[in-house]
Design a protein around this motif. Structure first.
Motif, PDB file in Angstrom:
ATOM      1  N   GLY A   8       0.830  -1.198   0.000  1.00 27.28           N
ATOM      2  CA  GLY A   8       0.000   0.000   0.000  1.00 27.28           C
ATOM      3  C   GLY A   8       0.862   1.243   0.000  1.00 27.28           C
ATOM      4  O   GLY A   8       1.632   1.473  -0.927  1.00 27.28           O
ATOM      5  N   ASP A   9       0.762   2.045   1.079  1.00 28.29           N
ATOM      6  CA  ASP A   9       1.543   3.277   1.152  1.00 28.29           C
ATOM      7  C   ASP A   9       2.874   3.086   1.862  1.00 28.29           C
ATOM      8  O   ASP A   9       3.546   4.060   2.204  1.00 28.29           O
ATOM      9  N   SER A  10       3.278   1.843   2.090  1.00 31.81           N
ATOM     10  CA  SER A  10       4.575   1.563   2.692  1.00 31.81           C
ATOM     11  C   SER A  10       5.218   0.410   1.928  1.00 31.81           C
ATOM     12  O   SER A  10       4.695  -0.068   0.924  1.00 31.81           O
ATOM     13  N   ALA A  11       6.377  -0.033   2.403  1.00 28.66           N
ATOM     14  CA  ALA A  11       7.072  -1.133   1.740  1.00 28.66           C
ATOM     15  C   ALA A  11       7.997  -1.805   2.747  1.00 28.66           C
ATOM     16  O   ALA A  11       8.291  -1.262   3.814  1.00 28.66           O
ATOM     17  N   GLN A  12       8.424  -3.016   2.397  1.00 29.41           N
ATOM     18  CA  GLN A  12       9.461  -3.698   3.158  1.00 29.41           C
ATOM     19  C   GLN A  12      10.643  -3.933   2.221  1.00 29.41           C
ATOM     20  O   GLN A  12      10.492  -4.477   1.125  1.00 29.41           O
ATOM     21  N   LEU A  13      11.804  -3.484   2.680  1.00 25.21           N
ATOM     22  CA  LEU A  13      13.026  -3.562   1.883  1.00 25.21           C
ATOM     23  C   LEU A  13      13.948  -4.628   2.465  1.00 25.21           C
ATOM     24  O   LEU A  13      14.243  -4.612   3.664  1.00 25.21           O
ATOM     25  N   THR A  14      14.369  -5.544   1.624  1.00 20.97           N
ATOM     26  CA  THR A  14      15.330  -6.570   2.038  1.00 20.97           C
ATOM     27  C   THR A  14      16.645  -6.328   1.302  1.00 20.97           C
ATOM     28  O   THR A  14      16.663  -6.170   0.078  1.00 20.97           O
ATOM     29  N   VAL A  15      17.729  -6.301   2.082  1.00 20.64           N
ATOM     30  CA  VAL A  15      19.049  -5.972   1.546  1.00 20.64           C
ATOM     31  C   VAL A  15      20.051  -7.032   1.976  1.00 20.64           C
ATOM     32  O   VAL A  15      20.006  -7.519   3.118  1.00 20.64           O
ATOM     33  N   ARG A  16      20.954  -7.386   1.081  1.00 16.90           N
ATOM     34  CA  ARG A  16      22.064  -8.259   1.439  1.00 16.90           C
ATOM     35  C   ARG A  16      23.270  -7.401   1.779  1.00 16.90           C
ATOM     36  O   ARG A  16      23.797  -6.680   0.934  1.00 16.90           O
ATOM     37  N   GLY A  17      23.676  -7.475   3.039  1.00 18.36           N
ATOM     38  CA  GLY A  17      24.845  -6.739   3.514  1.00 18.36           C
ATOM     39  C   GLY A  17      25.507  -7.543   4.609  1.00 18.36           C
ATOM     40  O   GLY A  17      25.198  -7.354   5.788  1.00 18.36           O
ATOM     41  N   PRO A  18      26.377  -8.481   4.258  1.00 14.56           N
ATOM     42  CA  PRO A  18      26.945  -9.406   5.244  1.00 14.56           C
ATOM     43  C   PRO A  18      27.610  -8.737   6.439  1.00 14.56           C
ATOM     44  O   PRO A  18      27.488  -9.212   7.569  1.00 14.56           O
ATOM     45  N   LEU A  19      28.302  -7.629   6.205  1.00 12.39           N
ATOM     46  CA  LEU A  19      28.996  -6.969   7.309  1.00 12.39           C
ATOM     47  C   LEU A  19      28.016  -6.351   8.288  1.00 12.39           C
ATOM     48  O   LEU A  19      28.074  -6.616   9.492  1.00 12.39           O
ATOM     49  N   VAL A  20      27.088  -5.527   7.790  1.00 11.56           N
ATOM     50  CA  VAL A  20      26.185  -4.832   8.706  1.00 11.56           C
ATOM     51  C   VAL A  20      25.167  -5.781   9.321  1.00 11.56           C
ATOM     52  O   VAL A  20      24.656  -5.535  10.427  1.00 11.56           O
ATOM     53  N   ALA A  21      24.863  -6.889   8.632  1.00  9.21           N
ATOM     54  CA  ALA A  21      23.905  -7.851   9.180  1.00  9.21           C
ATOM     55  C   ALA A  21      24.539  -8.800  10.186  1.00  9.21           C
ATOM     56  O   ALA A  21      23.832  -9.452  10.960  1.00  9.21           O
ATOM     57  N   SER A  22      25.868  -8.850  10.204  1.00 13.44           N
ATOM     58  CA  SER A  22      26.561  -9.849  11.020  1.00 13.44           C
ATOM     59  C   SER A  22      26.277  -9.710  12.508  1.00 13.44           C
ATOM     60  O   SER A  22      26.201 -10.712  13.227  1.00 13.44           O
ATOM     61  N   ASP A  23      26.124  -8.483  12.994  1.00 13.78           N
ATOM     62  CA  ASP A  23      25.862  -8.289  14.427  1.00 13.78           C
ATOM     63  C   ASP A  23      24.583  -7.493  14.676  1.00 13.78           C
ATOM     64  O   ASP A  23      24.361  -6.984  15.769  1.00 13.78           O
ATOM     65  N   ALA A  24      23.738  -7.385  13.641  1.00 11.94           N
ATOM     66  CA  ALA A  24      22.509  -6.612  13.788  1.00 11.94           C
ATOM     67  C   ALA A  24      21.477  -7.381  14.599  1.00 11.94           C
ATOM     68  O   ALA A  24      21.465  -8.613  14.631  1.00 11.94           O
ATOM     69  N   ARG A  25      20.605  -6.624  15.260  1.00 10.23           N
ATOM     70  CA  ARG A  25      19.491  -7.192  15.992  1.00 10.23           C
ATOM     71  C   ARG A  25      18.218  -6.467  15.590  1.00 10.23           C
ATOM     72  O   ARG A  25      18.271  -5.336  15.086  1.00 10.23           O
ATOM     73  N   ARG A  26      17.090  -7.092  15.815  1.00 12.12           N
ATOM     74  CA  ARG A  26      15.821  -6.422  15.541  1.00 12.12           C
ATOM     75  C   ARG A  26      15.765  -5.116  16.323  1.00 12.12           C
ATOM     76  O   ARG A  26      16.088  -5.070  17.513  1.00 12.12           O
ATOM     77  N   GLY A  27      15.366  -4.042  15.652  1.00 14.21           N
ATOM     78  CA  GLY A  27      15.290  -2.735  16.299  1.00 14.21           C
ATOM     79  C   GLY A  27      16.512  -1.871  16.076  1.00 14.21           C
ATOM     80  O   GLY A  27      16.476  -0.673  16.360  1.00 14.21           O
ATOM     81  N   ASP A  28      17.592  -2.459  15.549  1.00 16.39           N
ATOM     82  CA  ASP A  28      18.791  -1.661  15.262  1.00 16.39           C
ATOM     83  C   ASP A  28      18.549  -0.741  14.064  1.00 16.39           C
ATOM     84  O   ASP A  28      17.685  -0.997  13.223  1.00 16.39           O
ATOM     85  N   SER A  29      19.349   0.307  13.993  1.00 16.61           N
ATOM     86  CA  SER A  29      19.260   1.257  12.885  1.00 16.61           C
ATOM     87  C   SER A  29      20.398   1.022  11.903  1.00 16.61           C
ATOM     88  O   SER A  29      21.559   0.898  12.308  1.00 16.61           O
TER      89      SER A  29
END
Length: 212
Positions: A19-40
């Motif tokens: 609708g008026d929003s979207a969900q973006l999925t990105v492949r980024g091994p470095l930034v995803a390596s230690d990311a947690r839900r809620g991180d920026s």
């Protein structure tokens, strides 16, 4: 908060319209390596909140709200497109670039590109509403990359020039931008606060001849 020092170039895997929003999925091994839900994580300079992770595949997913879609170039990304990625800076981290909020002020476009053996000079058009915040030798974030302004002009349209060193050309998406390409712009937040403080002070100052 971010610093405008890109950590890696990620790859857009999917942009699912909702609708008026979207969900973006990105492949980024470095930034995803230690990311947690809620991180920026800043994606081309847009601060997005991680809502899903597949760290083993180097993937993260973030919501993109209508405001972000309308004010940035993220709404036009396609699978396979490269994007600049930066994790939020820790309080003990180095401020290698400048203070970047990840709140995109508007979009610009590449007007001219001149290549030399040492660097590229790139000129960007910017909205007239943002031109007053851009100053020679000041800072600006272009697609999340902290850059120093070489010069500024107002006519025939507002524009600024930056010099891209080999590290920036090799490590960010700016090395591949062509004339006409759209970019996200975030001006220096300090300039915006100074303007706001000056406007507020002027409004509160007593008028000439009026009792104080």
């Amino acid at each position: 908060m971010f610093t405008g020092i890109v950590e890696e170039r990620g790859e857009v895997v999917d942009l699912e319209r909702l609708g008026d929003s979207a969900q973006l999925t990105v492949r980024g091994p470095l930034v995803a390596s230690d990311a947690r839900r809620g991180d920026s994580i800043a994606v081309n300079g847009c601060c997005l909140t991680v809502i899903g992770l597949a760290a083993e595949d180097g993937l993260f997913t973030a919501d993109v709200m209508a405001e972000t879609l309308s004010r940035t170039a993220l709404g036009a990304v396609t699978p396979g497109q490269l994007v600049n990625l930066e994790r939020s800076v820790p309080a003990t981290g180095r401020l290698g670039g400048h203070i970047v909020q990840g709140h995109v002020d508007g979009t610009g476009r590449v007007l001219r590109r001149d290549s030399t053996p040492q660097w590229d000079l790139v000129e960007f058009a910017l909205p007239a509403t943002l031109a007053r915040y851009v100053a020679e030798k000041g800072s600006i974030a272009v697609d999340g990359v902290s850059l120093t302004v070489v010069d500024v002009r107002d006519l025939p349209e507002p524009a600024f020039t930056v010099a891209l060193i080999p590290t920036t050309l090799d490590g960010t998406t700016l090395g591949h931008k062509r004339v006409g390409d759209e970019v996200n712009l975030e001006v220096d937040v300090i300039a915006k606060y100074l303007e706001r403080l000056g406007t507020a002070a002027s409004a509160q100052a007593p008028r000439q001849g009026a009792p104080a």
